[in-house]
Design a protein around this motif. Structure first.
Motif, PDB file in Angstrom:
ATOM      1  N   GLY A  12      -4.310  -1.819  -1.853  1.00 23.08           N
ATOM      2  CA  GLY A  12      -3.671  -2.110  -3.132  1.00 23.08           C
ATOM      3  C   GLY A  12      -3.947  -1.040  -4.171  1.00 23.08           C
ATOM      4  N   THR A  13      -5.191  -0.606  -4.251  1.00 21.53           N
ATOM      5  CA  THR A  13      -5.569   0.445  -5.210  1.00 21.53           C
ATOM      6  C   THR A  13      -4.904   1.760  -4.855  1.00 21.53           C
ATOM      7  N   TRP A  14      -4.881   2.112  -3.574  1.00 22.82           N
ATOM      8  CA  TRP A  14      -4.235   3.353  -3.132  1.00 22.82           C
ATOM      9  C   TRP A  14      -2.741   3.318  -3.455  1.00 22.82           C
ATOM     10  N   GLY A  15      -2.140   2.154  -3.284  1.00 22.21           N
ATOM     11  CA  GLY A  15      -0.722   1.996  -3.622  1.00 22.21           C
ATOM     12  C   GLY A  15      -0.478   2.199  -5.108  1.00 22.21           C
ATOM     13  N   SER A  16      -1.343   1.642  -5.948  1.00 20.25           N
ATOM     14  CA  SER A  16      -1.214   1.817  -7.399  1.00 20.25           C
ATOM     15  C   SER A  16      -1.417   3.272  -7.797  1.00 20.25           C
ATOM     16  N   LEU A  17      -2.384   3.936  -7.180  1.00 29.54           N
ATOM     17  CA  LEU A  17      -2.625   5.355  -7.472  1.00 29.54           C
ATOM     18  C   LEU A  17      -1.427   6.202  -7.051  1.00 29.54           C
ATOM     19  N   GLY A  18      -0.809   5.824  -5.947  1.00 34.85           N
ATOM     20  CA  GLY A  18       0.366   6.558  -5.470  1.00 34.85           C
ATOM     21  C   GLY A  18       1.447   6.632  -6.534  1.00 34.85           C
ATOM     22  N   SER A  19       1.639   5.535  -7.243  1.00 39.19           N
ATOM     23  CA  SER A  19       2.633   5.516  -8.324  1.00 39.19           C
ATOM     24  C   SER A  19       2.288   6.541  -9.399  1.00 39.19           C
ATOM     25  N   LEU A  20       1.012   6.680  -9.702  1.00 38.30           N
ATOM     26  CA  LEU A  20       0.585   7.671 -10.700  1.00 38.30           C
ATOM     27  C   LEU A  20       0.796   9.099 -10.201  1.00 38.30           C
ATOM     28  N   LYS A  25       4.826   2.942  -4.255  1.00 33.16           N
ATOM     29  CA  LYS A  25       3.692   2.104  -3.872  1.00 33.16           C
ATOM     30  C   LYS A  25       3.640   1.862  -2.362  1.00 33.16           C
ATOM     31  N   ALA A  26       4.775   1.516  -1.773  1.00 38.34           N
ATOM     32  CA  ALA A  26       4.804   1.219  -0.335  1.00 38.34           C
ATOM     33  C   ALA A  26       4.428   2.443   0.489  1.00 38.34           C
ATOM     34  N   MET A  27       4.897   3.598   0.081  1.00 39.97           N
ATOM     35  CA  MET A  27       4.578   4.834   0.794  1.00 39.97           C
ATOM     36  C   MET A  27       3.067   5.068   0.791  1.00 39.97           C
ATOM     37  N   ALA A  28       2.446   4.904  -0.367  1.00 39.38           N
ATOM     38  CA  ALA A  28       0.996   5.087  -0.478  1.00 39.38           C
ATOM     39  C   ALA A  28       0.252   4.021   0.328  1.00 39.38           C
ATOM     40  N   GLN A  29       0.743   2.795   0.309  1.00 34.61           N
ATOM     41  CA  GLN A  29       0.076   1.721   1.049  1.00 34.61           C
ATOM     42  C   GLN A  29       0.155   1.953   2.555  1.00 34.61           C
TER      43      GLN A  29
END
Length: 167
Positions: A12-20, A25-29
């Motif tokens: 979840g945190t990695w997904g949120s960071l991906g947006s930044l 989000k899905a790609m980062a997750q």
């Protein structure tokens, strides 16, 4: 904290960071899930674990493969496609830095080069445009050169660089 809670928190945190960082989000997750997985995962595994659609999973896996972060792997006796990601954090950082340079910094450098090399008609507006875009161009070229130098260093470039900065 138990494994499942820690896993969900990390993804979840990695997904949120991906947006930044400019990715969805899905790609980062997906990348995070593959990063902590002990074995390659199928598209079905990813969809079920992250509770995302087949289309979303497929599109994001394709983008991650385009970036060079995720690769398909053959699993003996299986007909499905399986996926894995780079596990070495420093190598992963190098891949991302190289790709960001190619996709983001290089195109900006080209535009700034074009804009800063317009004909000087002697007006203050034109001189200011040339001056400022040339300064941005030079900064971008230097930043890209530094990034490229880091990308081409040996595998421990990140650790060595941080240690040098701390000394």
């Amino acid at each position: 904290m138990e494994y499942l809670e820690a896993k969900e928190k990390f993804i979840g945190t990695w997904g949120s960071l991906g947006s930044l960082w400019g990715i969805n989000k899905a790609m980062a997750q997906i990348q995070a899930l593959l990063f902590i997985s002990t074995k390659p995962l199928s598209m079905q595994d990813i969809m079920e674990d992250l509770k995302i659609s087949r289309g979303n999973t497929s599109m994001n896996l394709r983008q991650l493969m385009d970036w060079g972060i995720v690769t398909k792997v053959l699993v003996s006796g299986e007909r499905k496609e399986f996926f894995t990601t780079e596990k070495d954090v420093q190598e992963l950082t190098r891949i991302i830095a190289k790709e960001r340079s190619r996709r983001e910094i290089q195109p900006v450098i080209k535009v700034l080069d074009d804009v800063s090399s317009i004909k000087d008609d002697g007006t203050d507006k034109t001189k200011e445009l040339i001056k400022q875009t040339k300064a941005l161009h030079d900064l971008s070229v230097n930043a890209d050169a530094m990034l490229n130098k880091l990308v081409t260093q040996k595998q421990n470039w990140l650790t060595k660089s941080i240690i040098k900065l701390l000394k």
